[in-house]
Design a protein around this motif. Structure first.
Motif, short mmCIF file in Angstrom:
data_model
loop_
_atom_site.label_atom_id
_atom_site.label_comp_id
_atom_site.label_asym_id
_atom_site.label_seq_id
_atom_site.Cartn_x
_atom_site.Cartn_y
_atom_site.Cartn_z
N SER A 56 41.51 10.85 8.28
CA SER A 56 41.57 12.08 7.48
C SER A 56 41.20 13.30 8.33
O SER A 56 41.80 14.37 8.19
N ALA A 57 40.22 13.13 9.23
CA ALA A 57 39.81 14.24 10.09
C ALA A 57 40.92 14.62 11.06
O ALA A 57 41.18 15.81 11.29
N ALA A 58 41.60 13.63 11.64
CA ALA A 58 42.69 13.91 12.57
C ALA A 58 43.83 14.65 11.86
O ALA A 58 44.39 15.62 12.39
N ALA A 59 44.15 14.23 10.65
CA ALA A 59 45.20 14.90 9.88
C ALA A 59 44.79 16.33 9.55
O ALA A 59 45.62 17.25 9.57
N ALA A 60 43.50 16.54 9.29
CA ALA A 60 43.01 17.89 8.96
C ALA A 60 43.08 18.82 10.16
O ALA A 60 43.36 20.01 10.01
N VAL A 61 42.83 18.30 11.37
CA VAL A 61 42.96 19.12 12.58
C VAL A 61 44.39 19.62 12.71
O VAL A 61 44.63 20.81 12.96
N GLU A 62 45.35 18.73 12.53
CA GLU A 62 46.76 19.13 12.63
C GLU A 62 47.12 20.13 11.54
O GLU A 62 47.82 21.12 11.80
N ALA A 63 46.62 19.91 10.33
CA ALA A 63 46.90 20.83 9.23
C ALA A 63 46.31 22.21 9.49
O ALA A 63 46.84 23.22 9.01
N ALA A 64 45.22 22.24 10.26
CA ALA A 64 44.56 23.51 10.57
C ALA A 64 45.20 24.22 11.78
O ALA A 64 44.72 25.28 12.18
N GLY A 65 46.24 23.62 12.34
CA GLY A 65 46.91 24.22 13.49
C GLY A 65 46.36 23.79 14.82
O GLY A 65 46.73 24.34 15.86
N GLY A 66 45.47 22.81 14.83
CA GLY A 66 44.91 22.31 16.07
C GLY A 66 45.70 21.14 16.60
O GLY A 66 46.64 20.64 15.96
N ASP A 67 45.30 20.68 17.78
CA ASP A 67 45.95 19.55 18.44
C ASP A 67 44.92 18.44 18.55
O ASP A 67 43.92 18.58 19.26
N ALA A 68 45.15 17.34 17.84
CA ALA A 68 44.15 16.27 17.74
C ALA A 68 44.52 15.08 18.61
O ALA A 68 45.63 14.55 18.53
N ALA A 69 43.58 14.66 19.45
CA ALA A 69 43.67 13.37 20.14
C ALA A 69 42.77 12.40 19.38
O ALA A 69 41.78 12.79 18.76
N THR A 70 43.11 11.12 19.42
CA THR A 70 42.35 10.12 18.67
C THR A 70 41.93 8.98 19.59
O THR A 70 42.42 8.83 20.71
N GLY A 71 41.00 8.16 19.09
CA GLY A 71 40.60 6.95 19.81
C GLY A 71 39.75 7.20 21.03
O GLY A 71 39.77 6.42 21.98
N ALA A 72 38.95 8.26 21.04
CA ALA A 72 38.19 8.63 22.23
C ALA A 72 36.82 7.98 22.27
O ALA A 72 36.24 7.64 21.23
N THR A 73 36.30 7.84 23.47
CA THR A 73 34.92 7.39 23.69
C THR A 73 34.07 8.58 24.11
O THR A 73 34.41 9.30 25.05
N TYR A 74 32.96 8.76 23.42
CA TYR A 74 32.05 9.89 23.61
C TYR A 74 30.83 9.40 24.39
O TYR A 74 30.18 8.45 23.99
N LEU A 75 30.52 10.06 25.50
CA LEU A 75 29.31 9.79 26.27
C LEU A 75 28.23 10.73 25.78
O LEU A 75 28.36 11.95 25.89
N ALA A 76 27.16 10.19 25.23
CA ALA A 76 26.05 11.00 24.74
C ALA A 76 24.98 11.07 25.83
O ALA A 76 24.42 10.05 26.23
N MET A 77 24.70 12.29 26.31
CA MET A 77 23.69 12.50 27.34
C MET A 77 22.50 13.24 26.76
O MET A 77 22.59 13.83 25.68
N GLU A 78 21.39 13.22 27.46
CA GLU A 78 20.17 13.82 26.93
C GLU A 78 20.23 15.34 26.92
O GLU A 78 19.92 15.97 25.93
N GLY A 79 20.61 15.97 28.04
CA GLY A 79 20.60 17.42 28.10
C GLY A 79 19.17 17.95 28.17
O GLY A 79 18.22 17.19 28.31
N PRO A 80 18.97 19.27 28.07
CA PRO A 80 19.97 20.29 27.75
C PRO A 80 20.83 20.72 28.95
O PRO A 80 21.79 21.45 28.77
N GLN A 81 20.48 20.27 30.15
CA GLN A 81 21.31 20.60 31.29
C GLN A 81 22.65 19.84 31.20
O GLN A 81 22.73 18.77 30.61
N PHE A 82 23.67 20.42 31.82
CA PHE A 82 24.95 19.73 31.92
C PHE A 82 24.87 18.68 33.03
O PHE A 82 23.88 18.57 33.75
N SER A 83 25.93 17.92 33.21
CA SER A 83 25.96 16.81 34.17
C SER A 83 25.92 17.29 35.62
O SER A 83 26.35 18.40 35.94
N THR A 84 25.46 16.40 36.50
CA THR A 84 25.74 16.56 37.92
C THR A 84 27.16 16.07 38.17
O THR A 84 27.74 15.34 37.34
#
Length: 292
Positions: free
Chosen positions: A140-168
Motif C-alpha cells: 500500500s505504501a509503494a502504491a501511495a508513493v506512485e500516486a503521490a508522483g514519486g518513484d518507488a523502489a521496493t524490496g530494499a535492505t536498510y542498514l541501521a547505524m548508531e549515528g549521529p555522525q555519517f559513515s566512514t
C-alpha cells in the motif's frame, strides 16, 4: 473486522501533516517515559491517523536518544492498528538516487546504544522477526508513493547505524558488500518494538544522498541533504494522503496482530506482576498465554 488507525512516524523532513482534519492532540505518558512529542490525531477520509514526529518538533532529539519504546507504546495506547514510518536515508546503490523513495523489507541492525525490547527480567519474550515488515502495508505504501508522483523502489535492505555522525568511507563500502541498499539511523529498534507490540510495520525511505561510497565524490554535504529533505517532504505529505484514502474501509486481521501467541514467553505463574503491568498496552489483548 474493524477500521484502520494508522500510526505515522515522521522522520527528518516530515514534521507535520498539513491538510489533516485535526481531532485532538495527545500528551501521552508511558511506562517507558514520554514519546518524542505530542501525538496529533486526525482523519483523512475514513482513516484515523496518529501522527508523531520521530525527532520532535524542530528536530531536537538525536537518533540515539529517541525513546522508541515510548513512541511505539504511546501509539499502541491510542489505538494504532498499524504503523507507517517515513525516514530520510542515504543510498548505497547507484540505482537509488537522491529523490527516490524506497520501501524496505529487511534490516541489518548495527545500533548498540538503544533499548531494543519492551520485555525483560520478570517477563521475557522471544518474538519472530524473520520478516520484519508487513507485506500488505508495504504494498500500500509503494502504491501511495506512485500516486503521490514519486518513484518507488521496493524490496530494499536498510542498514541501521548508531549515528549521529555519517559513515566512514570504509563502512559505507562494507555495508554495500553486505547487501544493504540504504542506510539510516532510526528504524531500529523501532521495527523490533513494533513487532513486539503486535503492530504491522512498513517503512518508506526518502533518499537524500549517496552516503560516501562513490569514488571521487565528497561525503555527505549537509546543505544538499537539507535541500533534498525539503523536496522529499512535499512528496511524503502527498503519499500519506494517498495511502490513507486508498485503504479499504474495513481492516482485515493480519498475522502480526497475534504474534505474541507464537512467541516464547515466560510462563504465567513465573511472571513479575509489576512487569506485566508495565507491558499493559502490549499485553492487553492476551487473556491467556501459552505456557512455554
Amino acid at each position: 473486522m474493524g477500521g484502520w488507525t494508522i500510526g505515522i512516524i515522521g522522520g527528518s523532513g516530515l514534521y507535520a501533516l498539513p491538510g489533516l482534519e485535526e481531532i485532538a492532540r495527545h500528551d501521552v505518558e508511558t511506562p517507558w517515559g514520554r514519546p518524542s512529542d505530542a501525538i496529533l490525531e486526525g482523519r483523512i477520509g475514513t482513516t484515523r491517523l496518529l501522527f508523531l514526529p520521530r525527532h520532535g518538533a524542530g528536530h531536537r532529539i538525536p537518533p540515539s536518544e529517541i525513546n522508541a519504546r515510548a513512541n511505539v507504546d504511546a501509539l499502541k495506547q491510542l489505538g494504532a492498528t498499524d504503523l507507517l514510518a517515513i525516514s530520510s536515508v542515504g543510498s548505497l546503490r547507484e540505482e537509488l538516487p537522491p529523490g527516490r523513495f524506497v520501501v524496505v523489507d529487511q534490516f541489518i541492525d548495527r545500533t548498540v546504544a538503544r533499548p531494543a525490547s519492551f520485555f525483560g527480567t520478570g517477563l521475557v519474550a522471544h518474538v519472530s522477526l524473520a520478516d520484519p515488515t508487513c507485506p500488505r502495508l508495504s504494498a500500500s505504501a509503494a502504491a501511495a508513493v506512485e500516486a503521490a508522483g514519486g518513484d518507488a523502489a521496493t524490496g530494499a535492505t536498510y542498514l541501521a547505524m548508531e549515528g549521529p555522525q555519517f559513515s566512514t568511507r570504509a563502512e559505507s563500502l562494507m555495508y554495500r558488500q553486505w547487501g544493504a541498499d540504504i542506510i539510516g539511523m532510526t528504524a531500529m529498534p523501532e521495527a523490533r518494538l513494533a513487532r513486539e507490540a503486535e503492530l504491522p510495520y512498513a517503512l518508506v525511505g526518502m533518499v537524500t544522498d549517496y552516503d560516501c561510497w562513490r569514488e571521487d565524490e565528497a561525503g555527505v554535504v549537509a546543505t544538499d541533504v537539507v535541500a533534498q529533505m525539503h523536496a522529499n517532504g512535499a512528496t511524503a505529505r502527498k503519499l500519506v494522503q494517498a495511502f490513507a484514502k486508498a485503504l479499504p474501509a474495513e481492516r482485515t486481521p493480519s498475522p502480526i496482530d497475534t504474534v505474541l501467541d507464537h512467541a516464547l514467553l515466560t510462563v504465567p505463574a513465573a511472571r513479575d506482576p509489576a512487569m506485566e503491568e508495565k507491558l499493559g498496552a502490549i499485553l492487553r489483548r492476551l487473556t491467556t498465554s501459552p505456557a512455554t
